[in-house]
Write an enzyme that holds these catalytic residues in place. Sequence first.
Site, PDB file in Angstrom:
ATOM      1  N   SER B  21      29.368   0.085 -36.197  1.00 30.98           N
ATOM      2  CA  SER B  21      29.634  -0.846 -35.103  1.00 30.98           C
ATOM      3  C   SER B  21      28.886  -2.159 -35.308  1.00 30.98           C
ATOM      4  CB  SER B  21      29.213  -0.218 -33.784  1.00 30.98           C
ATOM      5  OG  SER B  21      29.501  -1.104 -32.728  1.00 30.98           O
ATOM      6  N   GLY B  72      23.619 -10.275 -30.264  1.00 27.29           N
ATOM      7  CA  GLY B  72      23.544 -10.170 -28.808  1.00 27.29           C
ATOM      8  C   GLY B  72      24.792  -9.600 -28.169  1.00 27.29           C
ATOM      9  N   ASN B  99      32.112   1.977 -29.361  1.00 30.68           N
ATOM     10  CA  ASN B  99      30.715   1.728 -29.027  1.00 30.68           C
ATOM     11  C   ASN B  99      30.646   1.096 -27.635  1.00 30.68           C
ATOM     12  OD1 ASN B  99      28.155   0.029 -28.925  1.00 30.68           O
ATOM     13  ND2 ASN B  99      27.827   1.106 -30.858  1.00 30.68           N
ATOM     14  N   CYS B 130      20.494  -1.302 -28.805  1.00 26.18           N
ATOM     15  CA  CYS B 130      20.600  -2.679 -29.293  1.00 26.18           C
ATOM     16  C   CYS B 130      19.299  -3.420 -29.019  1.00 26.18           C
ATOM     17  CB  CYS B 130      21.758  -3.428 -28.648  1.00 26.18           C
ATOM     18  SG  CYS B 130      21.840  -5.143 -29.229  1.00 26.18           S
ATOM     19  N   ILE B 191      20.437   5.354 -37.741  1.00 28.59           N
ATOM     20  CA  ILE B 191      19.617   4.617 -36.801  1.00 28.59           C
ATOM     21  C   ILE B 191      20.227   3.237 -36.518  1.00 28.59           C
ATOM     22  CG2 ILE B 191      17.442   5.715 -37.428  1.00 28.59           C
ATOM     23  CD1 ILE B 191      16.803   3.284 -39.236  1.00 28.59           C
ATOM     24  N   ASN B 192      19.954   2.707 -35.348  1.00 28.98           N
ATOM     25  CA  ASN B 192      20.229   1.303 -35.091  1.00 28.98           C
ATOM     26  C   ASN B 192      19.197   0.495 -35.884  1.00 28.98           C
ATOM     27  OD1 ASN B 192      21.052  -1.185 -33.875  1.00 28.98           O
ATOM     28  ND2 ASN B 192      21.665  -0.076 -32.040  1.00 28.98           N
ATOM     29  N   THR B 193      19.198  -0.819 -35.718  1.00 24.90           N
ATOM     30  CA  THR B 193      18.321  -1.654 -36.543  1.00 24.90           C
ATOM     31  C   THR B 193      16.859  -1.599 -36.082  1.00 24.90           C
ATOM     32  OG1 THR B 193      18.893  -3.515 -35.116  1.00 24.90           O
ATOM     33  CG2 THR B 193      20.131  -3.282 -37.161  1.00 24.90           C
ATOM     34  N   GLY B 217      20.274  -3.082 -43.778  1.00 24.33           N
ATOM     35  CA  GLY B 217      20.449  -3.229 -45.216  1.00 24.33           C
ATOM     36  C   GLY B 217      19.618  -2.211 -45.989  1.00 24.33           C
ATOM     37  N   GLY B 265      27.125  -0.256 -42.732  1.00 24.32           N
ATOM     38  CA  GLY B 265      27.033  -1.490 -41.955  1.00 24.32           C
ATOM     39  C   GLY B 265      26.981  -2.739 -42.794  1.00 24.32           C
TER      40      GLY B 265
END
EC number: 1.3.-.-
Lengths: 258, 303
Positions: B21, B72, B99, B130, B191-193, B217, B265
């Site tokens: 996403s 955002g 998402n 987020c 994981i998210n960032t 990355g 991603g």
Amino acid sequence: MIHQERMKVVRQQQIAEDIFELTLTGQLVLDMKQPGQFVHLRVTDTYEPLLRRPISIASIDHELKEFTMIYRADGRGTKILSEKHLGEVVDVLGPLGHGFPVEEAEPGQTALLVGGGIGVPPLYQLSKELHAKGVRTIHVLGFQSANNVFYEKQFSELDETYIVTADGSQGTKGFVTDLLKGKAPTFDVFYSCGPTPMLSALEQAYPDKKGFLSFEERMGCGIGACFACVCNTTAATDKEYLKICSDGPVFPRGVVKL
Amino acid sequence: MNRLQVELPGLSLKNPIIPASGCFGFGQEYGQFYDLSKLGAIMIKATTLETRFGNPTPRVAETAAGMLNAIGLQNPGLEHVLAHELPWLEKYDVPIIANVAGTETADYVAVAEAISKAPNVHALELNISCPNVKCGGIQFGTDPKSASDLTAAVKAVSDVPVYVKLSPNVTNIAEIAKAVEAGGADGITMINTLIGMRLHPRTGKPIIANGTGGLSGPAVKPVAIRMVHEVSRNVNIPIIGMGGVATAEDVIDFLSVGASAVAVGTANFVDPFVCPNIIDALPQKLDELGYDKLTDVIGRSHR
């Protein structure tokens, strides 16, 4: 149609301080239809640096299947690019974006082309195409200093050309807008690429003229998927935002909120 | 037999490769390059109840083997996604994972309820992680009780299974994972960032207008692998792993530590063909490792 192709280096040379001219060859050139489009380059197969670099197209030769870029080697990626030699390959994604509409200038008319620094290169292909259809051009090219000036001869061969340098070491001292105030050129349409303050100043200087501006912003994907390079819009468009990479980088004047 | 087939709640995946996403829009841009039906599934860009413009630019900055972003949650809003984006994707034979993002429980619930009824949405991914929005998002993802309650509220209205996307910006990720499992989550995506910052070398100020951004990355892969390894030992629901995936070898690593599928991603920005390339490379990778089918690899680190 956007392609990804490993294109071969035909020529690479330094043409001013930190400024390089690189020509690549490959099939992808055949899809380059408009001046002002750009390519997104991957300069290494490793993860360092990771992302592609957006670079504008300075000239296109469909017959030889070659295109030329002029770029400033001031970061990790562009420094690696500047070390590519004849026969080496560069991973190219492109052509990307919407360029300058050549059709907005009629044969016999005059177009004012204003470039700032590394915004100058795409104006070269634009000027060639305008001349091919019988449009006169006035080139006003701004640079930091005489050491950074490039393509003065190429532009001069096409038409009237003025150089401006911030430090006055060549041509008129100051900004392109200073020269334009003095010269007060007569023209029908203007095209510009360069730093946003310059684009903004041009919009204000010529409120009644038809104009097209090329913007830049830090990009991720280069194709409109990541929403990194969006810009705010004015009431002149019903779109709430525009993506510089895929809706632009060239927009008609008055559309992007400056 | 399809060696790459994976069955997960709500998702029958022909292969384990899912664009992540926020890195794939709503598919249209990448649809120029290849047939999206080739993908295992697609995680579409986070959708909120109302249109969101997102953060000021610059929104991205490159880092060593990675990048920071602070988009955002820019998106056209629920109504537009239902009317335009999801119908456009219907021509492809690919399940969509929607998402879902919001500011408070009520808007998560409203988006989840509506979007879960779209015919091609086979699962939800609850975005409680987020790092780039001021309200909502990560505040739900860093407190076990909030995460659990939100999961339960969304589960109560969703027509499809609910996966919860976890933030790595926590002290104890297993605790959050157990909480969302208790809240009724059908799966976890992670994981998210990671929250980070890059400075301009001359000014000493952050490059990203938002100040901080989310790191993604190849640089984050070891962190993601460690976290999937830990969470998979602590929950009994499936995990879709992500964080720096760029090659078939990376996919094998995530499966090995217990992920059942993998999201890709940032690598899409580097190579628009990365997902189909990984899918094509996986059978040979299985041969090299001596496995008949992909599911045999899942969790081998723990055996």
